[in-house]
Scaffold this motif. Structure first.
Motif, mmCIF file in Angstrom:
data_model
loop_
_atom_site.group_PDB
_atom_site.id
_atom_site.type_symbol
_atom_site.label_atom_id
_atom_site.label_comp_id
_atom_site.label_asym_id
_atom_site.label_seq_id
_atom_site.Cartn_x
_atom_site.Cartn_y
_atom_site.Cartn_z
ATOM 1 N N UNK A 170 0.828 -1.203 0.000
ATOM 2 C CA UNK A 170 0.000 0.000 0.000
ATOM 3 C C UNK A 170 0.863 1.253 0.000
ATOM 4 N N UNK A 171 1.979 1.221 0.716
ATOM 5 C CA UNK A 171 2.898 2.371 0.716
ATOM 6 C C UNK A 171 3.482 2.591 -0.677
ATOM 7 N N UNK A 172 3.831 1.496 -1.334
ATOM 8 C CA UNK A 172 4.396 1.608 -2.681
ATOM 9 C C UNK A 172 3.380 2.198 -3.653
ATOM 10 N N UNK A 173 2.137 1.747 -3.551
ATOM 11 C CA UNK A 173 1.086 2.261 -4.426
ATOM 12 C C UNK A 173 0.791 3.729 -4.127
ATOM 13 N N UNK A 174 0.808 4.077 -2.861
ATOM 14 C CA UNK A 174 0.554 5.459 -2.436
ATOM 15 C C UNK A 174 1.640 6.384 -2.977
ATOM 16 N N UNK A 175 2.899 5.955 -2.827
ATOM 17 C CA UNK A 175 4.020 6.755 -3.336
ATOM 18 C C UNK A 175 3.928 6.898 -4.850
ATOM 19 N N UNK A 176 3.573 5.818 -5.532
ATOM 20 C CA UNK A 176 3.443 5.858 -6.995
ATOM 21 C C UNK A 176 2.392 6.890 -7.406
ATOM 22 N N UNK A 177 1.240 6.866 -6.731
ATOM 23 C CA UNK A 177 0.168 7.805 -7.071
ATOM 24 C C UNK A 177 0.595 9.249 -6.829
ATOM 25 N N UNK A 178 1.355 9.489 -5.757
ATOM 26 C CA UNK A 178 1.819 10.848 -5.473
ATOM 27 C C UNK A 178 2.847 11.320 -6.499
ATOM 28 N N UNK A 179 3.704 10.402 -6.930
ATOM 29 C CA UNK A 179 4.743 10.764 -7.887
ATOM 30 C C UNK A 179 4.193 10.961 -9.297
ATOM 31 N N UNK A 195 14.338 -0.871 -0.891
ATOM 32 C CA UNK A 195 13.248 -0.505 0.015
ATOM 33 C C UNK A 195 13.173 0.987 0.327
ATOM 34 N N UNK A 196 14.277 1.723 0.163
ATOM 35 C CA UNK A 196 14.277 3.151 0.472
ATOM 36 C C UNK A 196 13.804 4.010 -0.698
ATOM 37 N N UNK A 197 13.549 3.387 -1.827
ATOM 38 C CA UNK A 197 13.230 4.151 -3.036
ATOM 39 C C UNK A 197 11.975 4.991 -2.872
ATOM 40 N N UNK A 198 10.895 4.375 -2.412
ATOM 41 C CA UNK A 198 9.616 5.089 -2.314
ATOM 42 C C UNK A 198 9.703 6.255 -1.347
ATOM 43 N N UNK A 199 10.271 6.020 -0.158
ATOM 44 C CA UNK A 199 10.322 7.080 0.836
ATOM 45 C C UNK A 199 11.254 8.212 0.421
ATOM 46 N N UNK A 200 12.313 7.888 -0.306
ATOM 47 C CA UNK A 200 13.248 8.931 -0.708
ATOM 48 C C UNK A 200 12.657 9.853 -1.765
ATOM 49 N N UNK A 201 11.720 9.340 -2.554
ATOM 50 C CA UNK A 201 11.138 10.145 -3.622
ATOM 51 C C UNK A 201 9.839 10.830 -3.240
#
Length: 210
Positions: A72-81, A181-187
């Motif tokens: 869910x975090x990965x999908x959330x980050x994707x939508x924001x980016x 694993x740090x990719x989503x949070x860093x972006x």
């Protein structure tokens, strides 16, 4: 991470935050540096850049920080980016995200400097002089980093599977996040919150802040 420990410290013996798990340390750091953390949270939660945090933005981000699964975090980050809502991450999306991160860092740098200066016994004049010098140096460093944004994005895209148009699909994004694993949070700004919380903890522990 550090931010999660501040918001929801791990229980020690008897269900209370123990001295060894960082709970009291991070709670104290939160009180000491409330303006810094509030500013970091605000700029991150204000997803649409309107200058206000709507109820939906607040609920979505708090839930994501405390309750969401990794997928869910990965999908959330994707939508924001995905700034232009194309359903894929394009080069322009990632460039815009990195520039936003630098803008946030520039905005928060005066508060970070204030946090550092609290560790020293200084007169008001000394605090002002040192503060102005440190903030100017931080701004100069951050401004210089803008020239590295596009090469960094190109390097990042080269490490991920892209389509014929050079864009990254959700599946390719999730695969890249599994490898890093740090990719989503860093972006998406999460890393900034983690660093802010860590800075607060270092201040409270009497450790120098990098």
């Amino acid at each position: 991470g550090a931010l999660h420990a501040i918001v929801q410290p791990s229980p020690g013996k008897g269900g209370a935050a123990g001295a060894g798990d960082g709970g009291p340390l991070l709670k104290a750091a939160l009180i000491d540096s409330r303006p810094l953390l509030a500013a970091a949270l605000f700029v991150e939660f204000d997803a649409d850049g309107s200058g206000e945090v709507s109820r939906d933005e607040f609920v979505a981000h708090v839930w994501m920080l405390l309750r969401a699964s990794e997928e869910q975090r990965q999908r959330f980050a994707f939508a924001k980016l995905d700034v232009n809502r194309s359903g894929a991450l394009e080069r322009s999306d990632l460039v815009a995200s990195m520039r936003r991160q630098l803008s946030i860092a520039r905005t928060l740098s005066p508060l970070l400097v204030q946090l550092q200066l609290r560790r020293h016994t200084l007169t008001a004049a000394e605090q002002r002089q040192l503060g102005e010098t440190a903030v100017a140096a931080a701004h100069e460093t951050i401004d210089a980093m803008h020239s590295q944004v596009e090469p960094t994005v190109d390097e990042l895209l080269a490490s991920m599977q892209t389509g014929a148009d050079g864009a990254v699909t959700l599946d390719a994004w999730r695969e890249a996040c599994e490898r890093n694993p740090d990719l989503a949070t860093s972006l998406d700004g999460g890393l900034l919150l983690e660093q802010t919380a860590a800075a607060a903890a270092a201040h409270d522990a009497g450790n120098p802040i990098p």
